[in-house]
Design a protein around this motif. Sequence first.
Motif, PDB file in Angstrom:
ATOM      1  N   GLY A 121      -5.543  81.378 -53.519  1.00 36.27           N
ATOM      2  CA  GLY A 121      -4.170  81.862 -53.993  1.00 36.27           C
ATOM      3  C   GLY A 121      -4.072  81.819 -55.335  1.00 36.27           C
ATOM      4  N   GLN A 122      -3.256  82.063 -56.038  1.00 39.33           N
ATOM      5  CA  GLN A 122      -2.849  82.072 -57.599  1.00 39.33           C
ATOM      6  C   GLN A 122      -2.477  80.659 -58.077  1.00 39.33           C
ATOM      7  OE1 GLN A 122      -0.605  83.031 -55.327  1.00 39.33           O
ATOM      8  NE2 GLN A 122       1.320  82.251 -56.258  1.00 39.33           N
ATOM      9  N   GLY A 123      -1.847  79.694 -56.905  1.00 40.63           N
ATOM     10  CA  GLY A 123      -1.563  78.468 -57.683  1.00 40.63           C
ATOM     11  C   GLY A 123      -0.049  78.385 -57.338  1.00 40.63           C
ATOM     12  N   THR A 124       0.583  77.205 -57.462  1.00 40.06           N
ATOM     13  CA  THR A 124       1.937  76.974 -57.711  1.00 40.06           C
ATOM     14  C   THR A 124       1.950  75.579 -58.532  1.00 40.06           C
ATOM     15  OG1 THR A 124       4.119  76.820 -56.730  1.00 40.06           O
ATOM     16  CG2 THR A 124       2.241  75.757 -55.410  1.00 40.06           C
ATOM     17  N   GLN A 125       2.836  75.439 -59.453  1.00 43.36           N
ATOM     18  CA  GLN A 125       2.867  74.448 -60.396  1.00 43.36           C
ATOM     19  C   GLN A 125       3.940  73.131 -59.782  1.00 43.36           C
ATOM     20  OE1 GLN A 125       1.401  73.725 -63.588  1.00 43.36           O
ATOM     21  NE2 GLN A 125       2.257  71.773 -63.310  1.00 43.36           N
ATOM     22  N   VAL A 126       3.276  72.079 -59.530  1.00 39.19           N
ATOM     23  CA  VAL A 126       4.402  71.017 -59.382  1.00 39.19           C
ATOM     24  C   VAL A 126       4.356  69.959 -60.617  1.00 39.19           C
ATOM     25  CG1 VAL A 126       4.280  68.968 -57.779  1.00 39.19           C
ATOM     26  CG2 VAL A 126       3.667  71.039 -57.026  1.00 39.19           C
ATOM     27  N   THR A 127       5.408  69.666 -61.118  1.00 41.47           N
ATOM     28  CA  THR A 127       5.365  68.739 -62.068  1.00 41.47           C
ATOM     29  C   THR A 127       6.477  67.438 -61.543  1.00 41.47           C
ATOM     30  OG1 THR A 127       5.651  70.572 -63.725  1.00 41.47           O
ATOM     31  CG2 THR A 127       6.376  68.457 -64.391  1.00 41.47           C
ATOM     32  N   SER A 171      10.403  64.201 -52.585  1.00 48.16           N
ATOM     33  CA  SER A 171       9.490  65.064 -51.712  1.00 48.16           C
ATOM     34  C   SER A 171       9.635  66.567 -52.154  1.00 48.16           C
ATOM     35  CB  SER A 171       9.755  64.818 -50.137  1.00 48.16           C
ATOM     36  OG  SER A 171       9.892  63.450 -49.926  1.00 48.16           O
ATOM     37  N   LEU A 172       8.641  67.318 -51.546  1.00 48.85           N
ATOM     38  CA  LEU A 172       8.349  68.756 -51.903  1.00 48.85           C
ATOM     39  C   LEU A 172       7.592  69.187 -50.566  1.00 48.85           C
ATOM     40  CD1 LEU A 172       9.563  70.465 -54.102  1.00 48.85           C
ATOM     41  CD2 LEU A 172       7.229  70.061 -55.085  1.00 48.85           C
ATOM     42  N   ARG A 173       7.735  70.512 -50.455  1.00 51.05           N
ATOM     43  CA  ARG A 173       6.962  71.071 -49.419  1.00 51.05           C
ATOM     44  C   ARG A 173       6.424  72.287 -50.077  1.00 51.05           C
ATOM     45  NH1 ARG A 173       8.905  74.189 -43.954  1.00 51.05           N
ATOM     46  NH2 ARG A 173       9.488  75.915 -45.498  1.00 51.05           N
ATOM     47  N   LEU A 174       5.217  72.703 -50.017  1.00 50.38           N
ATOM     48  CA  LEU A 174       4.368  73.751 -50.414  1.00 50.38           C
ATOM     49  C   LEU A 174       4.266  74.767 -49.276  1.00 50.38           C
ATOM     50  CD1 LEU A 174       1.833  72.302 -52.957  1.00 50.38           C
ATOM     51  CD2 LEU A 174       4.428  72.770 -53.569  1.00 50.38           C
ATOM     52  N   SER A 175       4.159  75.891 -49.309  1.00 52.19           N
ATOM     53  CA  SER A 175       3.661  77.077 -48.524  1.00 52.19           C
ATOM     54  C   SER A 175       2.744  77.848 -49.203  1.00 52.19           C
ATOM     55  CB  SER A 175       5.119  77.685 -48.000  1.00 52.19           C
ATOM     56  OG  SER A 175       5.545  78.579 -49.009  1.00 52.19           O
ATOM     57  N   CYS A 176       2.069  78.472 -48.097  1.00 54.64           N
ATOM     58  CA  CYS A 176       0.906  79.428 -48.429  1.00 54.64           C
ATOM     59  C   CYS A 176       0.982  80.420 -47.342  1.00 54.64           C
ATOM     60  CB  CYS A 176      -0.300  78.932 -48.482  1.00 54.64           C
ATOM     61  SG  CYS A 176      -1.862  79.826 -48.714  1.00 54.64           S
ATOM     62  N   VAL A 177       1.222  81.727 -47.682  1.00 53.20           N
ATOM     63  CA  VAL A 177       1.258  82.667 -46.722  1.00 53.20           C
ATOM     64  C   VAL A 177       0.147  83.471 -46.720  1.00 53.20           C
ATOM     65  CG1 VAL A 177       2.517  84.741 -45.694  1.00 53.20           C
ATOM     66  CG2 VAL A 177       3.872  82.796 -46.762  1.00 53.20           C
ATOM     67  N   ALA A 178      -0.472  83.638 -45.602  1.00 51.08           N
ATOM     68  CA  ALA A 178      -1.830  84.467 -45.633  1.00 51.08           C
ATOM     69  C   ALA A 178      -1.559  85.994 -45.013  1.00 51.08           C
ATOM     70  CB  ALA A 178      -2.830  83.653 -44.870  1.00 51.08           C
ATOM     71  N   SER A 179      -2.254  86.722 -45.710  1.00 49.29           N
ATOM     72  CA  SER A 179      -2.297  88.302 -45.135  1.00 49.29           C
ATOM     73  C   SER A 179      -3.438  88.795 -45.393  1.00 49.29           C
ATOM     74  CB  SER A 179      -1.100  88.797 -45.853  1.00 49.29           C
ATOM     75  OG  SER A 179      -1.294  89.052 -47.167  1.00 49.29           O
ATOM     76  N   GLN A 237       1.197  61.235 -61.423  1.00 51.69           N
ATOM     77  CA  GLN A 237      -0.072  61.550 -61.414  1.00 51.69           C
ATOM     78  C   GLN A 237      -0.311  62.843 -60.276  1.00 51.69           C
ATOM     79  OE1 GLN A 237       1.197  58.637 -61.134  1.00 51.69           O
ATOM     80  NE2 GLN A 237       0.045  57.300 -59.688  1.00 51.69           N
ATOM     81  N   ASP A 238       0.640  63.081 -59.720  1.00 52.10           N
ATOM     82  CA  ASP A 238       0.690  64.237 -58.822  1.00 52.10           C
ATOM     83  C   ASP A 238       0.652  65.690 -59.474  1.00 52.10           C
ATOM     84  OD1 ASP A 238       2.029  62.118 -56.436  1.00 52.10           O
ATOM     85  OD2 ASP A 238      -0.029  62.775 -56.280  1.00 52.10           O
ATOM     86  N   THR A 239       1.299  65.527 -60.928  1.00 52.79           N
ATOM     87  CA  THR A 239       1.509  66.919 -61.490  1.00 52.79           C
ATOM     88  C   THR A 239       0.460  67.564 -61.486  1.00 52.79           C
ATOM     89  OG1 THR A 239       3.380  65.574 -62.702  1.00 52.79           O
ATOM     90  CG2 THR A 239       2.275  67.754 -63.661  1.00 52.79           C
ATOM     91  N   ALA A 240       0.077  68.840 -61.043  1.00 52.37           N
ATOM     92  CA  ALA A 240      -0.937  69.829 -61.021  1.00 52.37           C
ATOM     93  C   ALA A 240      -0.519  71.013 -60.766  1.00 52.37           C
ATOM     94  CB  ALA A 240      -1.940  69.250 -60.263  1.00 52.37           C
ATOM     95  N   VAL A 241      -1.530  72.029 -60.857  1.00 52.55           N
ATOM     96  CA  VAL A 241      -1.360  73.385 -60.094  1.00 52.55           C
ATOM     97  C   VAL A 241      -1.965  73.211 -58.689  1.00 52.55           C
ATOM     98  CG1 VAL A 241      -1.952  75.821 -60.151  1.00 52.55           C
ATOM     99  CG2 VAL A 241      -1.341  74.608 -62.125  1.00 52.55           C
ATOM    100  N   TYR A 242      -1.173  73.387 -57.716  1.00 51.72           N
ATOM    101  CA  TYR A 242      -1.739  73.396 -56.327  1.00 51.72           C
ATOM    102  C   TYR A 242      -2.204  74.847 -55.808  1.00 51.72           C
ATOM    103  CZ  TYR A 242      -0.135  68.604 -56.112  1.00 51.72           C
ATOM    104  OH  TYR A 242      -0.308  67.109 -56.213  1.00 51.72           O
ATOM    105  N   TYR A 243      -3.155  74.952 -55.302  1.00 50.65           N
ATOM    106  CA  TYR A 243      -3.976  75.922 -54.845  1.00 50.65           C
ATOM    107  C   TYR A 243      -4.096  75.913 -53.222  1.00 50.65           C
ATOM    108  CZ  TYR A 243      -5.140  76.830 -59.844  1.00 50.65           C
ATOM    109  OH  TYR A 243      -4.920  77.014 -61.156  1.00 50.65           O
ATOM    110  N   CYS A 244      -3.771  77.157 -52.707  1.00 51.15           N
ATOM    111  CA  CYS A 244      -4.343  77.244 -51.244  1.00 51.15           C
ATOM    112  C   CYS A 244      -5.617  77.839 -51.086  1.00 51.15           C
ATOM    113  CB  CYS A 244      -3.151  78.038 -50.496  1.00 51.15           C
ATOM    114  SG  CYS A 244      -3.740  78.651 -48.795  1.00 51.15           S
ATOM    115  N   ALA A 245      -6.427  77.613 -50.331  1.00 56.06           N
ATOM    116  CA  ALA A 245      -7.716  78.255 -50.129  1.00 56.06           C
ATOM    117  C   ALA A 245      -8.219  78.518 -48.753  1.00 56.06           C
ATOM    118  CB  ALA A 245      -8.831  77.464 -51.041  1.00 56.06           C
TER     119      ALA A 245
END
Length: 119
Positions: free
Chosen positions: A110-116, A17-25, A89-97
């Motif tokens: 956002g600039q993206g975060t890599q998930v491998t 499991s993994l948790r991604l975050s996206c901080v907006a400002s 198959q979930d490997t990708a760069v994940y972006y917040c929008a």
Amino acid sequence: QAQLVEGGGGLVQPGDSLRLSCVASGGTSGFYAMGWFRQAPGKEREFVAGTVWGTSSASYADFAQGRFTISRDNAKNTLYLHMKNLAPQDTAVYYCAAKRVKTTTWSDWGQGTQVTVSS
């Protein structure tokens, strides 16, 4: 123009499991919706999950249903993507929008975060 900064990506094993975050400002008061997208090597960017700001509504891509959960902390202006049972198959760069009020396009990224996901 708002700033969206993702974090939480990394290298994990299948089934993890993994948790991604996206901080907006800056300029977030005009947001209508926020979401997560991903782009795997050689593939087009695809929608993962989204939520309308100020509501509990959420929508998911078919591959994300039952494995991914989108959530947010309004006090921290932070969007999350909780992912479980990850597969290669979930490997990708994940972006917040973000999508702004009275618009139909995702305008802030956002600039993206890599998930491998690999054993």
